[in-house]
Design a protein around this motif. Structure first.
Motif, short mmCIF file in Angstrom:
data_model
loop_
_atom_site.label_atom_id
_atom_site.label_comp_id
_atom_site.label_asym_id
_atom_site.label_seq_id
_atom_site.Cartn_x
_atom_site.Cartn_y
_atom_site.Cartn_z
N ALA A 45 0.75 -1.06 -0.03
CA ALA A 45 -0.04 0.13 0.00
C ALA A 45 1.02 1.23 -0.19
O ALA A 45 0.60 2.04 -0.64
N LEU A 46 1.89 1.38 0.91
CA LEU A 46 2.74 2.32 0.74
C LEU A 46 3.60 2.74 -0.52
O LEU A 46 3.53 3.68 -0.99
N LEU A 47 4.00 1.51 -1.31
CA LEU A 47 4.33 1.69 -2.45
C LEU A 47 3.40 2.03 -3.48
O LEU A 47 3.78 3.10 -4.38
N VAL A 217 -0.34 -0.56 -8.80
CA VAL A 217 0.85 -1.25 -8.15
C VAL A 217 0.38 -2.01 -7.17
O VAL A 217 -0.59 -2.05 -6.36
N ARG A 218 0.72 -3.36 -7.32
CA ARG A 218 0.53 -4.52 -6.39
C ARG A 218 1.61 -5.51 -6.51
O ARG A 218 2.63 -5.45 -7.18
N ALA A 219 1.51 -6.69 -5.63
CA ALA A 219 2.46 -7.44 -5.53
C ALA A 219 2.48 -8.43 -6.86
O ALA A 219 1.69 -8.65 -7.57
N ALA A 244 2.92 -2.03 -12.08
CA ALA A 244 4.21 -2.12 -11.17
C ALA A 244 4.14 -3.11 -10.24
O ALA A 244 3.28 -3.10 -9.24
N HIS A 245 4.64 -4.21 -10.54
CA HIS A 245 4.53 -5.43 -9.77
C HIS A 245 5.63 -5.40 -8.84
O HIS A 245 6.85 -5.64 -9.29
N VAL A 246 5.50 -5.37 -7.50
CA VAL A 246 6.54 -5.14 -6.67
C VAL A 246 6.77 -6.44 -5.97
O VAL A 246 5.81 -7.23 -5.72
N PRO A 247 7.94 -6.62 -5.47
CA PRO A 247 8.32 -7.97 -4.79
C PRO A 247 7.26 -8.31 -3.32
O PRO A 247 7.04 -7.29 -2.62
N LEU A 248 7.04 -9.39 -3.17
CA LEU A 248 6.30 -9.85 -2.01
C LEU A 248 7.34 -9.81 -0.56
O LEU A 248 8.38 -9.75 -0.67
N VAL A 249 6.52 -9.74 0.47
CA VAL A 249 7.13 -10.20 1.81
C VAL A 249 7.04 -11.44 1.96
O VAL A 249 5.94 -12.03 2.08
N LEU A 250 8.19 -12.17 2.34
CA LEU A 250 8.13 -13.74 2.63
C LEU A 250 8.47 -13.88 3.94
O LEU A 250 8.94 -13.20 4.88
N ASN A 251 7.73 -15.15 4.53
CA ASN A 251 8.44 -15.72 5.96
C ASN A 251 9.66 -16.38 5.27
O ASN A 251 10.09 -16.45 4.29
N THR A 252 10.14 -17.17 6.81
CA THR A 252 11.55 -17.51 6.60
C THR A 252 11.63 -18.70 5.81
O THR A 252 12.52 -19.20 5.37
N LEU A 253 10.39 -19.36 5.54
CA LEU A 253 10.35 -20.53 4.68
C LEU A 253 10.14 -20.15 3.27
O LEU A 253 9.88 -21.23 2.58
#
Length: 325
Positions: A45-47, A217-219, A244-253
């Motif tokens: 959302a910020l992006l 702009v979305r993931a 503008a497709h922006v990178p996701l936030v991922l967990n450690t897996l």
């Protein structure tokens, strides 16, 4: 469906569609009110806000509430966005109030013989042979050329049909600000589900046009849907947006961040001693727009924003490590 007034949560920006010298286009954020936003949602959302405001566009908000609505979620989402300093321009759009617009579009496509009824279950689609190189779940065209007698026999079983687009192309090319030209598959995707709910790929095209959105702009997990949506837009005589497709936030897996990953919402993080200012700083650092632990405001980020400097890789987030900082 009635919706509570949320205008007290919105700090309205000066930007107006009809002001001389301002572009008529807009960026947008369109969450589904199925639960609280996590830090990955807030980062996207910020992006979206930064892309829109840095180009002089309006920034509009839309609640995609056709399905999976959790009581109170919409107000909490808006409150969290406002807490980060994200502003948007009225009016607010609720998809649940726009069913007629979707029906009009589907009726237009039906008149032009660009749709057909589909009686397949999800399992049948997944188990059906697919075209070479088609991704899993791509529709293989099972119901595309049924005769009227065959369709009536399907109807007589009592299974309500979905409405699919009769695509006349196999692929379509879109322009992405970060990724460049992208060509992807177009199948006969669903326009209206069997339960009567308009499908996402239809609603998003109609709603973006209604809100004057020309920048999406979305993931980047939604990149594969962009060719479908842009192709449908051209059929409806709508100019496709620039993406503008922006990178996701991922967990450690390496999986998409989700509520089950622990302290990932503003309220969760606040309970762990991380306030909204700290969250904004963490997001800014992940975008290479601030030094680690540097306090920043959203206006400072807008002044620093340059799409060319954004990271192209996912942000791997470990909530427990954040809480121990």
């Amino acid at each position: 469906m009635s919706h509570p007034c949320t205008c007290t949560l919105v700090r309205v920006n000066d930007c107006r569609r009809d002001e001389p010298g301002r572009p008529s286009g807009a960026g947008r954020y369109a969450p589904s009110p199925s639960g609280d936003l996590h830090i990955g949602n807030l980062r996207t959302a910020l992006l979206a806000w930064l892309f829109a405001r840095s180009t002089g566009r309006r920034f509009v908000m839309r609640m995609e509430d056709l399905d999976r609505v959790a009581p109170g979620a919409a107000d909490r989402q808006l409150a969290d966005l406002a807490a980060l300093g994200i502003t948007w321009d009225p009016p607010m759009m609720w998809q649940s109030q726009r069913r007629l617009s979707y029906d009009v579009a589907i009726n237009d496509l039906q008149r032009r013989a660009l749709t057909y009824e589909c009686f397949c279950t999800r399992r049948e689609i997944l188990e059906a042979p697919s075209a070479p190189h088609a991704p899993a779940g791509a529709y293989p065209g099972t119901c595309r050329d049924l005769t009227e007698k065959q369709r009536q026999a399907k109807r007589d079983t009592g299974r309500p049909p979905a409405i699919r687009l009769r695509a006349e192309v196999a692929e379509f090319t879109v322009v992405d600000t970060l990724l460049g030209s992208h060509t992807g598959m177009v199948d006969d995707f669903v326009l209206r589900r069997g339960d009567g709910i308009p499908a996402y790929n239809l609603a998003v095209v109609i709603d973006d046009d209604a809100q004057g959105v020309d920048q999406v702009v979305r993931a980047d997990d939604l990149l594969s849907s962009a060719p479908r949506q842009s192709y449908l837009a051209t059929l409806l005589h709508i100019s496709p947006p620039v993406y503008a497709h922006v990178p996701l936030v991922l967990n450690t897996l390496g999986a998409r961040l989700a509520k089950r990953d622990g302290a990932v919402t503003l309220s969760d993080l606040a309970l762990g001693g991380i306030d909204t200012q700290r969250v904004l700083s963490l997001i800014a650092a992940s975008l290479k727009m601030a030094a680690p632990n540097e306090p920043v405001t959203i206006d400072q980020l807008l002044a620093r924003f340059d799409p060319d400097d954004l990271p192209r890789d996912p942000w791997v987030l470990e909530p427990s490590a954040m809480l121990s900082c």
